[in-house]
Design a protein around this motif. Structure first.
Motif, PDB file in Angstrom:
ATOM      1  N   GLU A   1      -5.217   2.801   3.933  1.00  0.00           N
ATOM      2  CA  GLU A   1      -4.136   3.323   4.736  1.00  0.00           C
ATOM      3  C   GLU A   1      -4.563   4.039   5.709  1.00  0.00           C
ATOM      4  N   ARG A   2      -5.739   5.040   5.541  1.00  0.00           N
ATOM      5  CA  ARG A   2      -6.421   5.945   6.529  1.00  0.00           C
ATOM      6  C   ARG A   2      -6.879   4.979   7.645  1.00  0.00           C
ATOM      7  N   PHE A   3      -7.610   3.724   7.370  1.00  0.00           N
ATOM      8  CA  PHE A   3      -8.058   3.050   8.217  1.00  0.00           C
ATOM      9  C   PHE A   3      -7.195   2.338   9.048  1.00  0.00           C
ATOM     10  N   LEU A   4      -5.969   1.708   8.445  1.00  0.00           N
ATOM     11  CA  LEU A   4      -5.005   0.882   9.262  1.00  0.00           C
ATOM     12  C   LEU A   4      -4.015   1.757   9.890  1.00  0.00           C
ATOM     13  N   GLY A   5      -3.612   2.704   9.305  1.00  0.00           N
ATOM     14  CA  GLY A   5      -2.528   3.699   9.732  1.00  0.00           C
ATOM     15  C   GLY A   5      -1.359   2.945   9.409  1.00  0.00           C
TER      16      GLY A   5
ATOM     17  N   ILE B   1       0.955  -1.127  -0.003  1.00  0.00           N
ATOM     18  CA  ILE B   1       0.245   0.049  -0.139  1.00  0.00           C
ATOM     19  C   ILE B   1       0.953   1.205  -0.087  1.00  0.00           C
ATOM     20  N   PRO B   2       2.123   1.256   0.990  1.00  0.00           N
ATOM     21  CA  PRO B   2       2.787   2.515   0.855  1.00  0.00           C
ATOM     22  C   PRO B   2       3.574   2.763  -0.525  1.00  0.00           C
ATOM     23  N   ILE B   3       3.675   1.911  -1.059  1.00  0.00           N
ATOM     24  CA  ILE B   3       4.387   1.832  -2.504  1.00  0.00           C
ATOM     25  C   ILE B   3       3.476   2.510  -3.559  1.00  0.00           C
ATOM     26  N   ILE B   4       2.134   1.691  -3.647  1.00  0.00           N
ATOM     27  CA  ILE B   4       1.092   2.207  -4.316  1.00  0.00           C
ATOM     28  C   ILE B   4       0.849   3.431  -4.222  1.00  0.00           C
ATOM     29  N   ILE B   5       0.470   4.017  -3.050  1.00  0.00           N
ATOM     30  CA  ILE B   5       0.258   5.395  -2.758  1.00  0.00           C
ATOM     31  C   ILE B   5       1.465   6.333  -3.090  1.00  0.00           C
TER      32      ILE B   5
ATOM     33  N   MET C   1      -6.489 -12.919  -5.576  1.00  0.00           N
ATOM     34  CA  MET C   1      -6.580 -11.856  -6.567  1.00  0.00           C
ATOM     35  C   MET C   1      -7.973 -10.875  -6.595  1.00  0.00           C
ATOM     36  N   ILE C   2      -8.952 -11.472  -5.977  1.00  0.00           N
ATOM     37  CA  ILE C   2     -10.185 -10.594  -5.528  1.00  0.00           C
ATOM     38  C   ILE C   2      -9.777  -9.493  -4.472  1.00  0.00           C
ATOM     39  N   TRP C   3      -8.921 -10.121  -3.493  1.00  0.00           N
ATOM     40  CA  TRP C   3      -8.267  -9.257  -2.569  1.00  0.00           C
ATOM     41  C   TRP C   3      -7.527  -8.133  -3.049  1.00  0.00           C
ATOM     42  N   VAL C   4      -6.505  -8.497  -3.733  1.00  0.00           N
ATOM     43  CA  VAL C   4      -5.766  -7.561  -4.367  1.00  0.00           C
ATOM     44  C   VAL C   4      -6.620  -6.474  -5.311  1.00  0.00           C
ATOM     45  N   TYR C   5      -7.323  -6.675  -6.033  1.00  0.00           N
ATOM     46  CA  TYR C   5      -8.359  -5.935  -6.811  1.00  0.00           C
ATOM     47  C   TYR C   5      -8.853  -5.030  -5.858  1.00  0.00           C
ATOM     48  N   VAL C   6      -9.528  -5.593  -4.516  1.00  0.00           N
ATOM     49  CA  VAL C   6     -10.160  -4.516  -3.743  1.00  0.00           C
ATOM     50  C   VAL C   6      -9.393  -3.585  -3.071  1.00  0.00           C
ATOM     51  N   VAL C   7      -7.998  -4.144  -2.520  1.00  0.00           N
ATOM     52  CA  VAL C   7      -7.131  -3.242  -2.001  1.00  0.00           C
ATOM     53  C   VAL C   7      -6.554  -2.125  -2.927  1.00  0.00           C
ATOM     54  N   VAL C   8      -6.152  -2.567  -4.058  1.00  0.00           N
ATOM     55  CA  VAL C   8      -5.798  -1.537  -4.858  1.00  0.00           C
ATOM     56  C   VAL C   8      -6.491  -0.667  -5.220  1.00  0.00           C
ATOM     57  N   SER C   9      -7.732  -0.934  -5.369  1.00  0.00           N
ATOM     58  CA  SER C   9      -9.112   0.029  -5.744  1.00  0.00           C
ATOM     59  C   SER C   9      -9.193   0.975  -4.551  1.00  0.00           C
TER      60      SER C   9
END
Length: 196
Positions: free
Chosen positions: A158-162, A27-31, A144-152
């Motif tokens: 990031e805000r939720f988990l911190g 997530i930090p890399i994608i952001i 892959m479903i999980w990946v799609y959801v997270v990348v979307s």
């Protein structure tokens, strides 16, 4: 095909792939990529990653035969790669450097090497030495479903988990990966020794 369906194998394969793909840790890399103005397509990244992994899952065996390498030897090598990836997660060090020439964010670094990289390919073939194909494929589809959801929804996650939450999850899965790599290594090395 479904006669070999086993929920325990499916759950184990899911956890292994979940830890190796490590989309939460990415997530930090994608952001960071988004902040640099690079476009990241969740659907494109998910579909290409899935096709690459499923292709390697079926064709990887033929490639191994071409080089006269048996699945157990590959699984042992895979266990070492998974172990090194786990060390990266636990010790915050960079062992696998991304020095690819392509600068398009969806393909590099998101699809390769973050999602469908050496670790994922190695893990898929290593899992084949342990579990029935049907369980691994279902586990891969769920991932892959999980990946799609997270990348979307990277910003919301990031805000939720911190940053602390993402850091803790990364460390937790690092420990799980080390345990999995040791299990993979031991079960396949014993088979190799017995076949000598």
């Amino acid at each position: 095909m479904f006669s070999k369906f086993n929920f325990q194998e499916l759950a184990s394969a899911f956890i292994v792939l979940f830890a190796v793909i490590d989309i939460i840790g990415s997530i930090p890399i994608i952001i960071n990529l988004k902040n640099k103005g690079q476009s990241v397509s969740a659907l494109k990244a998910t579909v290409i990653s899935f096709l690459l992994m499923i292709g390697f899952f079926y064709a990887g065996d033929m490639m191994l035969k071409l080089f006269h390498v048996d699945i157990e030897s590959f699984a042992v090598a895979g266990a070492i790669v998974i172990f090194l990836m786990a060390l990266e997660m636990l010790l915050d060090v960079e062992i696998f450097k991304n020095q690819g020439p392509i600068k398009e964010a969806t393909l590099v670094p998101l699809v390769f090497p973050l999602l469908a990289g050496a670790g994922s390919f190695t893990t898929l073939l290593s899992l084949r030495a342990e579990y029935a194909s049907v369980n691994i494929i279902i586990a891969l589809i769920l991932n892959m479903i999980w990946v799609y959801v997270v990348v979307s929804i990277t910003d919301k996650v990031e805000r939720f988990l911190g940053k602390g939450g993402i850091y803790i999850i990364r460390k937790f899965f690092g420990i799980i990966l080390i345990a999995i790599s040791v299990k993979l290594f031991m079960s396949n090395i014993t088979q190799l020794i017995e076949s000598l």
